[in-house]
Enzyme design. Sequence first.
Site, mmCIF file in Angstrom:
data_model
loop_
_atom_site.group_PDB
_atom_site.id
_atom_site.type_symbol
_atom_site.label_atom_id
_atom_site.label_comp_id
_atom_site.label_asym_id
_atom_site.label_seq_id
_atom_site.Cartn_x
_atom_site.Cartn_y
_atom_site.Cartn_z
ATOM 1 N N GLY A 1 61.888 20.548 -40.419
ATOM 2 C CA GLY A 1 63.421 20.993 -39.362
ATOM 3 C C GLY A 1 62.640 22.456 -38.785
ATOM 4 N N GLY B 1 68.581 20.100 -38.467
ATOM 5 C CA GLY B 1 70.177 20.582 -38.724
ATOM 6 C C GLY B 1 69.960 21.637 -37.964
ATOM 7 C CG ASP C 1 61.852 12.451 -41.686
ATOM 8 O OD1 ASP C 1 61.292 12.543 -42.388
ATOM 9 O OD2 ASP C 1 62.478 12.347 -41.121
ATOM 10 C CB SER D 1 65.110 9.118 -40.707
ATOM 11 O OG SER D 1 66.188 8.007 -39.720
ATOM 12 C CG ASN E 1 58.649 16.871 -39.989
ATOM 13 O OD1 ASN E 1 57.696 16.815 -39.603
ATOM 14 N ND2 ASN E 1 59.310 16.312 -40.275
HETATM 15 P P1 13P Z 1 65.556 19.579 -37.126
HETATM 16 O O1 13P Z 1 66.276 17.895 -36.762
HETATM 17 O O2 13P Z 1 65.861 20.385 -37.905
HETATM 18 O O3 13P Z 1 64.355 18.927 -35.948
HETATM 19 O O4 13P Z 1 64.303 19.010 -38.189
HETATM 20 C C1 13P Z 1 63.870 16.852 -38.484
HETATM 21 C C2 13P Z 1 63.558 16.713 -39.834
HETATM 22 O O5 13P Z 1 62.565 18.199 -40.529
HETATM 23 C C3 13P Z 1 62.706 15.198 -40.217
HETATM 24 O O6 13P Z 1 62.394 15.270 -41.102
#
Ligand code: 13P
Length: 283
Positions: free
Chosen positions: A208, A180, A84, A49, A229
């Site tokens: 997510g 999250g 990301d 990220s 992810n």
């Molecule tokens: P999580 O933190 O929910 O695993 O999601 C990660 C994500 O989608 C990064 O783009």
Amino acid sequence: MLVNAKEILTKAMKNGYAVCQFNINNLEWTKFILEECEKNKAPVILGVSCGASRYMGGFNTVYNMVTGLLKDLNITIPVVLHLDHGSDFETCKKAIDAGFTSVMIDASKYDLKTNIEITKKVTDYAKKHNVTVEAEIGQIGGEEDTVEGKILFAKTEDSVKLVNETNIDFLAPALGSVHGLYKGKPNLQFDRMLEIKNKTNIPLVLHGASGLSEKDIKRALSCGISKININTDLQIAWSKQVREFLSNNEDVYDPRKIIKAGEEAFKKTIVEKLILTNSINKI
Ligand code: 13P
């Protein structure tokens, strides 16, 4: 071997499994991920990220760290270094110029026309550098179809238009997953996922994916998800084990011992996700 995401995701799409994107936050996590994926012969996408990149020093530091580890650890599996949620063209360009092999441009907060314009600018630049591009449509994090009149879930016709007009390689349609921890029961829009997959015919991405049930992940794979992810599940597993270690070993102050204390739980989570996505022995 550092590669872009084209071949590994096309192969995953054709064969009905998914490649894991694990988000990295530091050197140790990167090393743990590479070691475990190499051991299981699983292709992997290292997600970075903008915040994590800044934390580690910047895109050049991340690129040099990753390529250094690939060499020193004799990594032979395909590894993608992926930005990301790149927030704008300039950020994506900087990551590409530093050597990232894949970028996500997230212009999903804009209207469709602007999303397409920004995404297209990124793909035009990325393609010249053999870099793959992921885009987002709808807004990940939505539990309702509309909030204050704003459409959050991806619409099929908008997804088709975005794909056709930008030349992206894979698409993240927001269909009820959240980054999250989930508040309440996840409610993924599987029918629309499948419809978007059938009409776009490119690999789809599930953001997510932490906290989702095995059943939901398997169903998502059958509806066209070729990349999932994971960040939060790794953070939880690692920090829980480190916390336990610290409370049982109050005299330890060597940072290597502290960070390494979370390795076992971290790697266990990695293997669980590789099994869940059926991406072991797929190189
Ligand atoms: P999580 O933190 O929910 O695993 O999601 C990660 C994500 O989608 C990064 O783009």
